[in-house]
Design a protein around this motif. Sequence first.
Motif, mmCIF file in Angstrom:
data_model
loop_
_atom_site.group_PDB
_atom_site.id
_atom_site.type_symbol
_atom_site.label_atom_id
_atom_site.label_comp_id
_atom_site.label_asym_id
_atom_site.label_seq_id
_atom_site.Cartn_x
_atom_site.Cartn_y
_atom_site.Cartn_z
ATOM 1 N N ALA A 177 3.608 -9.116 -3.466
ATOM 2 C CA ALA A 177 3.555 -9.371 -4.909
ATOM 3 C C ALA A 177 4.013 -8.143 -5.690
ATOM 4 C CB ALA A 177 2.133 -9.758 -5.311
ATOM 5 N N ARG A 178 3.751 -6.971 -5.123
ATOM 6 C CA ARG A 178 4.109 -5.730 -5.796
ATOM 7 C C ARG A 178 5.545 -5.291 -5.508
ATOM 8 N NH1 ARG A 178 0.761 -2.894 -3.311
ATOM 9 N NH2 ARG A 178 2.089 -1.593 -1.995
ATOM 10 N N ALA A 179 5.987 -5.446 -4.255
ATOM 11 C CA ALA A 179 7.278 -4.887 -3.840
ATOM 12 C C ALA A 179 8.361 -5.937 -3.626
ATOM 13 C CB ALA A 179 7.097 -4.079 -2.558
ATOM 14 N N GLY A 180 7.989 -7.214 -3.663
ATOM 15 C CA GLY A 180 8.966 -8.254 -3.417
ATOM 16 C C GLY A 180 9.036 -8.629 -1.943
ATOM 17 N N THR A 181 9.628 -9.787 -1.643
ATOM 18 C CA THR A 181 9.714 -10.296 -0.280
ATOM 19 C C THR A 181 11.131 -10.129 0.260
ATOM 20 O OG1 THR A 181 7.983 -11.945 -0.705
ATOM 21 C CG2 THR A 181 9.426 -12.344 1.180
ATOM 22 N N PRO A 182 11.301 -9.454 1.382
ATOM 23 C CA PRO A 182 12.639 -9.323 1.965
ATOM 24 C C PRO A 182 13.142 -10.677 2.463
ATOM 25 C CG PRO A 182 10.987 -8.469 3.476
ATOM 26 C CD PRO A 182 10.266 -8.773 2.205
ATOM 27 N N ARG A 183 14.411 -10.982 2.155
ATOM 28 C CA ARG A 183 14.989 -12.257 2.573
ATOM 29 C C ARG A 183 15.898 -12.112 3.784
ATOM 30 N NH1 ARG A 183 11.381 -15.457 0.327
ATOM 31 N NH2 ARG A 183 11.140 -15.035 -1.906
ATOM 32 N N ALA A 189 15.547 -1.984 3.798
ATOM 33 C CA ALA A 189 15.895 -0.631 3.328
ATOM 34 C C ALA A 189 15.170 -0.295 2.040
ATOM 35 C CB ALA A 189 17.409 -0.517 3.136
ATOM 36 N N ASP A 190 14.753 -1.317 1.287
ATOM 37 C CA ASP A 190 14.066 -1.102 0.020
ATOM 38 C C ASP A 190 12.552 -1.205 0.158
ATOM 39 O OD1 ASP A 190 16.531 -0.853 -1.326
ATOM 40 O OD2 ASP A 190 16.714 -3.041 -1.438
ATOM 41 N N HIS A 191 12.041 -1.232 1.397
ATOM 42 C CA HIS A 191 10.603 -1.414 1.623
ATOM 43 C C HIS A 191 10.023 -0.286 2.460
ATOM 44 C CE1 HIS A 191 9.997 -5.494 -0.041
ATOM 45 N NE2 HIS A 191 11.294 -5.637 0.233
ATOM 46 N N ASN A 192 8.705 -0.135 2.343
ATOM 47 C CA ASN A 192 7.968 0.843 3.142
ATOM 48 C C ASN A 192 7.627 0.202 4.489
ATOM 49 O OD1 ASN A 192 6.817 3.398 3.497
ATOM 50 N ND2 ASN A 192 4.779 2.651 2.959
ATOM 51 N N CYS A 193 8.321 0.601 5.543
ATOM 52 C CA CYS A 193 8.120 0.011 6.869
ATOM 53 C C CYS A 193 7.193 0.882 7.700
ATOM 54 C CB CYS A 193 9.467 -0.165 7.576
ATOM 55 S SG CYS A 193 10.558 -1.336 6.724
ATOM 56 N N LEU A 194 6.176 0.278 8.243
ATOM 57 C CA LEU A 194 5.153 0.971 9.021
ATOM 58 C C LEU A 194 5.489 0.812 10.494
ATOM 59 C CD1 LEU A 194 2.142 -0.618 7.094
ATOM 60 C CD2 LEU A 194 3.472 1.420 6.454
ATOM 61 N N ASP A 195 5.800 1.908 11.171
ATOM 62 C CA ASP A 195 6.286 1.805 12.542
ATOM 63 C C ASP A 195 5.440 2.662 13.477
ATOM 64 O OD1 ASP A 195 7.938 0.808 14.493
ATOM 65 O OD2 ASP A 195 9.648 2.106 14.036
ATOM 66 N N PHE A 196 5.714 2.509 14.781
ATOM 67 C CA PHE A 196 5.016 3.281 15.803
ATOM 68 C C PHE A 196 5.574 4.708 15.864
ATOM 69 C CE2 PHE A 196 4.369 -1.078 17.219
ATOM 70 C CZ PHE A 196 3.034 -1.062 17.605
ATOM 71 N N VAL A 218 14.410 1.559 10.625
ATOM 72 C CA VAL A 218 13.511 1.365 9.488
ATOM 73 C C VAL A 218 12.878 2.703 9.117
ATOM 74 C CG1 VAL A 218 13.042 -1.051 10.022
ATOM 75 C CG2 VAL A 218 11.602 0.743 11.031
ATOM 76 N N ARG A 219 12.439 2.791 7.864
ATOM 77 C CA ARG A 219 11.818 4.019 7.373
ATOM 78 C C ARG A 219 10.563 3.692 6.580
ATOM 79 N NH1 ARG A 219 16.392 6.936 4.001
ATOM 80 N NH2 ARG A 219 16.484 4.809 3.173
#
Length: 300
Positions: A177-183, A189-196, A218-219
């Motif tokens: 709701a805050r950052a939008g949904t990737p399609r 690239a426009d999102h905060n991706c949580l990775d190992f 991802v970043r």
Amino acid sequence: MLRDKADRAGDMAVFVAVAEAGSLSAAARRLELTPSAVSRVVARIEARLGVQLLVRTTRTLRLTAEGETYGRAARRILADLDETETALADRGCPRGRVRVSAATAHGRLVIVPLLGAFVARHPGIVVEIDLSDEIADVLGGRADIGIRFGPLADSPLTARRLGETGRTVVAAPAYLARAGTPRRPADLADHNCLDFTFRRSEPGWPFREDGRDFILPVRGTLAANNGETLVQLALGGAGITRVGNFHIADDLAAGRLVPLLEPFNPQDREAIHAVFVGGPAMPARVRVLVDFLAERMRGG
């Protein structure tokens, strides 16, 4: 010659007692023998093998590398002997202790919920489960069964496939709701991706688009060494993550997390195996637990 072979189990028991007690005198007290008798047994083993197993001074005793190897083998052989005699005495009903090593999250979410039914079926077996992201040394006797994910390294251990798991990209509704949904995958690239945090052969997340498989780097501002932490971060609205399905089944069903980019999911699957010391000497208590896990986890 036959007498020598018959004495070996007793010799092994004495050596294991010395290794565990840390001194000849302490082992002698435990075994109700004299220190000189214990010393003669150790000397007999060393003479038979032609190697030094212990380094002794007036104050300390330590095992050589050969002593460590012999001690591990002796423990395993004595445990198998106990298991065989117990099973025969109990008319084939498996009894004894089984040590299982599993990854923290998978063990808590998948393995532990199954154990109540197992011990109800086999009341003579005591299960000890160690949940840790450290890989236990099964061959060295630190566990009877290890649960492993992904490709297996070359090893003399026996492996039994238990199932498999897939992975899904997810986020919390509040984050979307805050950052939008990737399609599409490129939108990440426009999102905060949580990775190992641990290294993989191909860093990034796999996707399939227009018939082509690729790895997308991802970043993000947060990373963790286990999936359970990544799920908690995602539930808190910190970003988007990609984790094993066993982590998120309940959260997806409850709507606390939302699957993303499913049309681009390559449906890659990760095999789950139990590894153990197999062969004719495999204890019945280990065999029945592996069989039970394979029965209950089939399909992943």
